[in-house]
Design a protein around this motif. Structure first.
Motif, PDB file in Angstrom:
ATOM      1  N   VAL A 148     -19.146  31.314  44.252  1.00  0.00           N
ATOM      2  CA  VAL A 148     -18.733  32.091  45.426  1.00  0.00           C
ATOM      3  C   VAL A 148     -18.555  31.171  46.629  1.00  0.00           C
ATOM      4  CG1 VAL A 148     -19.482  33.854  47.090  1.00  0.00           C
ATOM      5  CG2 VAL A 148     -19.728  34.263  44.624  1.00  0.00           C
ATOM      6  N   LEU A 149     -19.494  30.279  46.847  1.00  0.00           N
ATOM      7  CA  LEU A 149     -19.418  29.352  47.977  1.00  0.00           C
ATOM      8  C   LEU A 149     -18.227  28.412  47.847  1.00  0.00           C
ATOM      9  CD1 LEU A 149     -20.770  28.403  50.586  1.00  0.00           C
ATOM     10  CD2 LEU A 149     -22.198  26.889  49.198  1.00  0.00           C
ATOM     11  N   ARG A 150     -18.030  27.845  46.659  1.00  0.00           N
ATOM     12  CA  ARG A 150     -16.889  26.944  46.431  1.00  0.00           C
ATOM     13  C   ARG A 150     -15.566  27.647  46.690  1.00  0.00           C
ATOM     14  NH1 ARG A 150     -18.066  26.197  40.998  1.00  0.00           N
ATOM     15  NH2 ARG A 150     -15.850  26.535  40.703  1.00  0.00           N
ATOM     16  N   VAL A 151     -15.411  28.840  46.152  1.00  0.00           N
ATOM     17  CA  VAL A 151     -14.149  29.570  46.299  1.00  0.00           C
ATOM     18  C   VAL A 151     -13.949  29.992  47.752  1.00  0.00           C
ATOM     19  CG1 VAL A 151     -12.887  31.660  45.642  1.00  0.00           C
ATOM     20  CG2 VAL A 151     -14.018  30.285  43.890  1.00  0.00           C
ATOM     21  N   GLY A 152     -14.980  30.505  48.391  1.00  0.00           N
ATOM     22  CA  GLY A 152     -14.851  30.946  49.777  1.00  0.00           C
ATOM     23  C   GLY A 152     -14.488  29.817  50.729  1.00  0.00           C
ATOM     24  N   ILE A 153     -15.182  28.707  50.633  1.00  0.00           N
ATOM     25  CA  ILE A 153     -14.889  27.555  51.497  1.00  0.00           C
ATOM     26  C   ILE A 153     -13.533  26.959  51.114  1.00  0.00           C
ATOM     27  CG2 ILE A 153     -15.639  25.243  52.186  1.00  0.00           C
ATOM     28  CD1 ILE A 153     -17.404  27.470  53.319  1.00  0.00           C
ATOM     29  N   LEU A 197     -14.623  23.486  36.558  1.00  0.00           N
ATOM     30  CA  LEU A 197     -13.890  22.677  35.574  1.00  0.00           C
ATOM     31  C   LEU A 197     -14.639  21.394  35.240  1.00  0.00           C
ATOM     32  CD1 LEU A 197     -10.143  23.132  36.571  1.00  0.00           C
ATOM     33  CD2 LEU A 197     -11.378  24.114  34.640  1.00  0.00           C
ATOM     34  N   ASP A 198     -15.358  20.820  36.205  1.00  0.00           N
ATOM     35  CA  ASP A 198     -16.158  19.632  35.901  1.00  0.00           C
ATOM     36  C   ASP A 198     -17.187  19.943  34.808  1.00  0.00           C
ATOM     37  OD1 ASP A 198     -14.822  17.996  37.679  1.00  0.00           O
ATOM     38  OD2 ASP A 198     -16.436  17.961  39.168  1.00  0.00           O
ATOM     39  N   ALA A 199     -17.868  21.088  34.915  1.00  0.00           N
ATOM     40  CA  ALA A 199     -18.858  21.474  33.906  1.00  0.00           C
ATOM     41  C   ALA A 199     -18.180  21.745  32.570  1.00  0.00           C
ATOM     42  CB  ALA A 199     -19.632  22.705  34.368  1.00  0.00           C
ATOM     43  N   MET A 235     -12.342  24.792  44.983  1.00  0.00           N
ATOM     44  CA  MET A 235     -12.345  26.102  44.323  1.00  0.00           C
ATOM     45  C   MET A 235     -12.494  25.950  42.809  1.00  0.00           C
ATOM     46  SD  MET A 235      -9.595  28.542  46.188  1.00  0.00           S
ATOM     47  CE  MET A 235      -8.297  27.402  46.579  1.00  0.00           C
ATOM     48  N   LEU A 236     -11.804  24.987  42.249  1.00  0.00           N
ATOM     49  CA  LEU A 236     -11.822  24.784  40.804  1.00  0.00           C
ATOM     50  C   LEU A 236     -13.076  24.060  40.318  1.00  0.00           C
ATOM     51  CD1 LEU A 236      -8.115  23.640  40.355  1.00  0.00           C
ATOM     52  CD2 LEU A 236      -9.092  25.868  39.727  1.00  0.00           C
ATOM     53  N   GLY A 237     -13.758  23.390  41.234  1.00  0.00           N
ATOM     54  CA  GLY A 237     -14.904  22.578  40.827  1.00  0.00           C
ATOM     55  C   GLY A 237     -14.457  21.376  40.013  1.00  0.00           C
ATOM     56  N   LEU A 238     -13.353  20.775  40.414  1.00  0.00           N
ATOM     57  CA  LEU A 238     -12.781  19.634  39.701  1.00  0.00           C
ATOM     58  C   LEU A 238     -12.837  18.396  40.597  1.00  0.00           C
ATOM     59  CD1 LEU A 238     -11.310  18.670  37.132  1.00  0.00           C
ATOM     60  CD2 LEU A 238      -9.161  19.300  38.261  1.00  0.00           C
ATOM     61  N   PHE A 239     -13.295  17.282  40.031  1.00  0.00           N
ATOM     62  CA  PHE A 239     -13.508  16.039  40.806  1.00  0.00           C
ATOM     63  C   PHE A 239     -14.384  16.356  42.024  1.00  0.00           C
ATOM     64  CE2 PHE A 239      -9.112  15.481  39.045  1.00  0.00           C
ATOM     65  CZ  PHE A 239      -9.494  14.666  37.996  1.00  0.00           C
ATOM     66  N   PRO A 282     -21.309  21.180  41.258  1.00  0.00           N
ATOM     67  CA  PRO A 282     -20.362  22.301  41.239  1.00  0.00           C
ATOM     68  C   PRO A 282     -20.864  23.557  40.547  1.00  0.00           C
ATOM     69  CG  PRO A 282     -19.766  20.728  39.576  1.00  0.00           C
ATOM     70  CD  PRO A 282     -20.913  20.114  40.346  1.00  0.00           C
ATOM     71  N   GLY A 283     -21.898  23.453  39.749  1.00  0.00           N
ATOM     72  CA  GLY A 283     -22.388  24.600  38.998  1.00  0.00           C
ATOM     73  C   GLY A 283     -21.702  24.736  37.645  1.00  0.00           C
ATOM     74  N   ARG A 284     -22.219  25.646  36.866  1.00  0.00           N
ATOM     75  CA  ARG A 284     -21.742  25.867  35.495  1.00  0.00           C
ATOM     76  C   ARG A 284     -20.320  26.406  35.456  1.00  0.00           C
ATOM     77  NH1 ARG A 284     -25.318  29.953  32.178  1.00  0.00           N
ATOM     78  NH2 ARG A 284     -26.752  28.846  33.510  1.00  0.00           N
ATOM     79  N   TYR A 285     -19.946  27.199  36.466  1.00  0.00           N
ATOM     80  CA  TYR A 285     -18.635  27.834  36.472  1.00  0.00           C
ATOM     81  C   TYR A 285     -17.631  26.958  37.214  1.00  0.00           C
ATOM     82  CZ  TYR A 285     -21.822  31.604  35.315  1.00  0.00           C
ATOM     83  OH  TYR A 285     -22.817  32.359  34.747  1.00  0.00           O
TER      84      TYR A 285
END
Length: 149
Positions: A19-24, A132-134, A79-83, A127-130
């Protein structure tokens, strides 16, 4: 089939990070980055001239483009949690320049310093489990707790 939702403490942390990643990230893509990246060379020069506060007076267009790209593209990657961690370093550098720019203009640097604080916290958490890095790193070991990076 009903999906299984992880309601454990670690699952909640992963959901909160998402939620935090996507919101920011949405804010940085659509509120800050989009106008800067599409503003073209005149916008980039204006942004890049802030580097003079650090003694860097060459290539203002390049520095401005890099700042715009960091906010726009960095928001997408956030948002994607990538790199994830490299992007946070770039965003933190951008917020450092923004803080200096606001201070030099006699303005409050609060938004830039707030975002810098969020970026440091996210860097430490991962980035958390959810993310792309995970997903790219494979499934976590259940005994490890959260898969945050």
């Amino acid at each position: 089939m009903i999906p299984v939702v992880d309601t454990s403490r670690w699952g909640s942390l992963d959901a909160a990070l998402l939620v935090l990643r996507v919101g920011i990230g949405v804010s940085f893509v659509f509120v800050y980055g989009a106008d800067k990246i599409t503003g073209g060379p005149s916008t980039w020069v204006d942004l890049g001239q802030n580097m003079a506060l650090f003694g860097v007076t060459f290539w203002p267009t390049v520095w401005g483009f890099m700042a715009a790209l960091t906010e726009f593209g960095g928001g997408l990657l956030l948002m994607l949690g990538l790199f994830f961690r490299p992007v946070l370093v770039l965003l933190l550098i951008t917020m450092t320049v923004a803080t200096a720019s606001h201070l030099a203009a006699g303005e409050g640097p609060w938004h830039a310093t707030e975002m810098a604080t969020v970026f440091v916290a996210l860097f430490l958490l991962g980035p958390g489990r959810y993310s792309l890095d995970a997903w790219l790193s494979g499934p976590p070991d259940a005994a490890e707790g959260p898969h945050v990076g």
